[in-house]
Enzyme design. Structure first.
Site, mmCIF file in Angstrom:
data_model
loop_
_atom_site.group_PDB
_atom_site.id
_atom_site.type_symbol
_atom_site.label_atom_id
_atom_site.label_comp_id
_atom_site.label_asym_id
_atom_site.label_seq_id
_atom_site.Cartn_x
_atom_site.Cartn_y
_atom_site.Cartn_z
ATOM 1 N N GLN A 78 0.838 -1.196 0.000
ATOM 2 C CA GLN A 78 0.000 0.000 0.000
ATOM 3 C C GLN A 78 0.873 1.247 0.000
ATOM 4 O OE1 GLN A 78 -3.090 0.178 2.972
ATOM 5 N NE2 GLN A 78 -3.771 2.155 2.237
ATOM 6 N N PHE A 79 1.138 1.766 -1.206
ATOM 7 C CA PHE A 79 2.010 2.936 -1.323
ATOM 8 C C PHE A 79 1.393 4.178 -0.690
ATOM 9 C CE2 PHE A 79 -0.658 3.870 -4.919
ATOM 10 C CZ PHE A 79 -0.598 5.254 -5.076
ATOM 11 N N THR A 80 0.085 4.206 -0.513
ATOM 12 C CA THR A 80 -0.552 5.400 0.046
ATOM 13 C C THR A 80 -0.163 5.643 1.495
ATOM 14 O OG1 THR A 80 -2.583 4.189 0.582
ATOM 15 C CG2 THR A 80 -2.502 5.327 -1.556
#
Length: 149
Positions: A78-80
């Site tokens: 999850q890059f967010t």
């Protein structure tokens, strides 16, 4: 490397309408790889996740790890988690690692957890996913490999 760790009774992830990973009792891990993270961060994070004592023992004290309770891990990239919304309403993601390198370190983190004796299910990197979970407690922790002390 940053992650959100949740103690769960169950969790699953689907991608493109297909079940990608599913676990019962264990840990739901959302993992973000930050620009400049290395293999050392992946090894550290894997060890920390597997050794976290956040399951209750016979005295109802959080004293057992996912390994101790024979639980599993569902790890989803999850890059967010690297989003920065300070001073703005639309987050910027400039601190997220480039996708190819992030995928390498995500895979390494999962492999390292497996080496430590835990079954690890995963999502599908760089796809839109739906995550479903039942947080047990609720217990949720934030980990950051750059904040080790």
């Amino acid at each position: 490397m940053r992650c959100v760790v949740q103690r769960v009774t169950s969790a699953s992830v689907t991608s493109m309408g297909e079940m990608a990973g599913e676990i019962g009792k264990g840990l739901m891990v959302l993992l973000g790889v930050e620009e400049g993270d290395t293999e050392k961060d992946a090894v550290y994070m894997a060890g920390k996740i597997v050794k976290l004592r956040i399951f209750e023992d016979e005295n109802e004290k959080m004293n057992l790890s996912v390994r101790d309770v024979q639980g599993d891990v569902l790890c989803v990239s999850q890059f967010t988690l690297l989003g920065d919304a300070r001073g703005q309403n639309r987050p910027g993601f400039t601190k997220a690692e480039n996708p190819a390198r992030a995928d390498e370190l995500y895979i390494l983190t999962c492999e390292e957890m497996r080496k430590l004796g835990v079954k690890v299910e995963t999502g599908v990197f760089r796809t839109h996913m739906q995550v479903t979970l039942c947080n047990d407690g609720p217990v949720t922790l934030l980990l950051d490999s750059r904040k080790t002390f």
